[in-house]
Design a protein around this motif. Structure first.
Motif, PDB file in Angstrom:
ATOM      1  N   ARG A 162       4.492 -16.126  -5.543  1.00  0.00           N
ATOM      2  CA  ARG A 162       4.358 -16.599  -6.924  1.00  0.00           C
ATOM      3  C   ARG A 162       3.397 -15.682  -7.647  1.00  0.00           C
ATOM      4  N   GLY A 163       3.389 -15.789  -8.962  1.00  0.00           N
ATOM      5  CA  GLY A 163       2.523 -14.937  -9.768  1.00  0.00           C
ATOM      6  C   GLY A 163       3.190 -13.586  -9.990  1.00  0.00           C
ATOM      7  N   THR A 164       2.385 -12.604 -10.289  1.00  0.00           N
ATOM      8  CA  THR A 164       2.914 -11.263 -10.511  1.00  0.00           C
ATOM      9  C   THR A 164       3.618 -10.791  -9.243  1.00  0.00           C
ATOM     10  N   PRO A 165       4.848 -10.297  -9.363  1.00  0.00           N
ATOM     11  CA  PRO A 165       5.549  -9.800  -8.167  1.00  0.00           C
ATOM     12  C   PRO A 165       4.717  -8.721  -7.469  1.00  0.00           C
ATOM     13  N   TRP A 166       4.656  -8.811  -6.139  1.00  0.00           N
ATOM     14  CA  TRP A 166       3.826  -7.878  -5.383  1.00  0.00           C
ATOM     15  C   TRP A 166       4.230  -6.433  -5.592  1.00  0.00           C
ATOM     16  N   TRP A 167       5.500  -6.172  -5.840  1.00  0.00           N
ATOM     17  CA  TRP A 167       5.944  -4.789  -6.001  1.00  0.00           C
ATOM     18  C   TRP A 167       5.518  -4.190  -7.341  1.00  0.00           C
ATOM     19  N   GLU A 168       4.948  -5.019  -8.217  1.00  0.00           N
ATOM     20  CA  GLU A 168       4.447  -4.536  -9.504  1.00  0.00           C
ATOM     21  C   GLU A 168       2.925  -4.373  -9.505  1.00  0.00           C
ATOM     22  N   MET A 169       2.301  -4.570  -8.342  1.00  0.00           N
ATOM     23  CA  MET A 169       0.842  -4.524  -8.244  1.00  0.00           C
ATOM     24  C   MET A 169       0.401  -3.457  -7.246  1.00  0.00           C
ATOM     25  N   PRO A 170      -0.717  -2.784  -7.526  1.00  0.00           N
ATOM     26  CA  PRO A 170      -1.286  -1.871  -6.526  1.00  0.00           C
ATOM     27  C   PRO A 170      -1.722  -2.676  -5.302  1.00  0.00           C
ATOM     28  N   VAL A 171      -1.717  -2.041  -4.155  1.00  0.00           N
ATOM     29  CA  VAL A 171      -2.066  -2.709  -2.902  1.00  0.00           C
ATOM     30  C   VAL A 171      -3.458  -3.340  -2.975  1.00  0.00           C
ATOM     31  N   GLU A 172      -4.407  -2.669  -3.602  1.00  0.00           N
ATOM     32  CA  GLU A 172      -5.772  -3.204  -3.688  1.00  0.00           C
ATOM     33  C   GLU A 172      -5.801  -4.534  -4.445  1.00  0.00           C
ATOM     34  N   GLU A 173      -5.058  -4.644  -5.532  1.00  0.00           N
ATOM     35  CA  GLU A 173      -4.988  -5.912  -6.279  1.00  0.00           C
ATOM     36  C   GLU A 173      -4.325  -6.995  -5.437  1.00  0.00           C
ATOM     37  N   ARG A 174      -3.335  -6.615  -4.668  1.00  0.00           N
ATOM     38  CA  ARG A 174      -2.663  -7.578  -3.794  1.00  0.00           C
ATOM     39  C   ARG A 174      -3.634  -8.099  -2.740  1.00  0.00           C
ATOM     40  N   ARG A 175      -4.453  -7.208  -2.192  1.00  0.00           N
ATOM     41  CA  ARG A 175      -5.450  -7.617  -1.204  1.00  0.00           C
ATOM     42  C   ARG A 175      -6.430  -8.602  -1.829  1.00  0.00           C
ATOM     43  N   HIS A 176      -6.882  -8.307  -3.044  1.00  0.00           N
ATOM     44  CA  HIS A 176      -7.789  -9.229  -3.737  1.00  0.00           C
ATOM     45  C   HIS A 176      -7.117 -10.584  -3.941  1.00  0.00           C
ATOM     46  N   ARG A 177      -5.829 -10.581  -4.221  1.00  0.00           N
ATOM     47  CA  ARG A 177      -5.107 -11.833  -4.449  1.00  0.00           C
ATOM     48  C   ARG A 177      -5.072 -12.679  -3.186  1.00  0.00           C
ATOM     49  N   TRP A 178      -4.760 -12.077  -2.029  1.00  0.00           N
ATOM     50  CA  TRP A 178      -4.697 -12.902  -0.822  1.00  0.00           C
ATOM     51  C   TRP A 178      -6.100 -13.334  -0.384  1.00  0.00           C
ATOM     52  N   GLU A 179      -7.107 -12.506  -0.617  1.00  0.00           N
ATOM     53  CA  GLU A 179      -8.479 -12.914  -0.297  1.00  0.00           C
ATOM     54  C   GLU A 179      -8.914 -14.083  -1.176  1.00  0.00           C
ATOM     55  N   ARG A 180      -8.572 -14.026  -2.471  1.00  0.00           N
ATOM     56  CA  ARG A 180      -8.892 -15.110  -3.398  1.00  0.00           C
ATOM     57  C   ARG A 180      -8.187 -16.394  -2.983  1.00  0.00           C
ATOM     58  N   ALA A 181      -6.931 -16.285  -2.561  1.00  0.00           N
ATOM     59  CA  ALA A 181      -6.191 -17.477  -2.126  1.00  0.00           C
ATOM     60  C   ALA A 181      -6.869 -18.117  -0.921  1.00  0.00           C
ATOM     61  N   LEU A 182      -7.294 -17.311   0.027  1.00  0.00           N
ATOM     62  CA  LEU A 182      -7.975 -17.861   1.207  1.00  0.00           C
ATOM     63  C   LEU A 182      -9.288 -18.537   0.800  1.00  0.00           C
ATOM     64  N   ARG A 183     -10.024 -17.928  -0.133  1.00  0.00           N
ATOM     65  CA  ARG A 183     -11.261 -18.546  -0.630  1.00  0.00           C
ATOM     66  C   ARG A 183     -10.950 -19.876  -1.310  1.00  0.00           C
ATOM     67  N   ASP A 184      -9.945 -19.862  -2.197  1.00  0.00           N
ATOM     68  CA  ASP A 184      -9.578 -21.082  -2.939  1.00  0.00           C
ATOM     69  C   ASP A 184      -9.134 -22.197  -2.003  1.00  0.00           C
TER      70      ASP A 184
END
Length: 101
Positions: free
Chosen positions: A75-97
């Motif tokens: 969900r959210g911005t498609p992963w293929w439209e995001m740099p890998v670093e932003e994707r990493r931040h997204r999964w880290e944020r999800a784990l924190r949340d």
């Protein structure tokens, strides 16, 4: 969904004739499994809250479903439209949340 058919571009899986966004392929396996486990736990929480008629618990559980799905890149911005670093931040944020950091 490991045995699900993938679209030729790898961005989606096809289950029962319906196309769903695939998880981010850059997710480390341990992170992917943790997010999947948390997603299943949240979905059970939604079902339990619905059975109990507890609207607040349902809202919290649905928010956890959203966090897990976003962390997986489904969900959210498609992963293929995001740099890998932003994707990493997204999964880290999800784990924190989800309190699973």
């Amino acid at each position: 969904m490991s045995d699900a058919e993938r679209t030729p571009d790898g961005r989606h899986v096809v289950v029962g004739g319906r196309r769903w966004r695939a998880s981010d392929p850059e997710l480390p396996e341990s992170v992917r499994q943790r997010l999947v486990d948390l997603l299943m736990e949240a979905r059970r929480g939604v079902a339990s809250a619905l059975r109990a008629g507890d609207a607040e618990a349902e809202e919290r559980a649905r928010a956890n479903v959203r966090h897990a799905k976003e962390g997986l890149g489904e969900r959210g911005t498609p992963w293929w439209e995001m740099p890998v670093e932003e994707r990493r931040h997204r999964w880290e944020r999800a784990l924190r949340d989800l309190g699973a950091e």
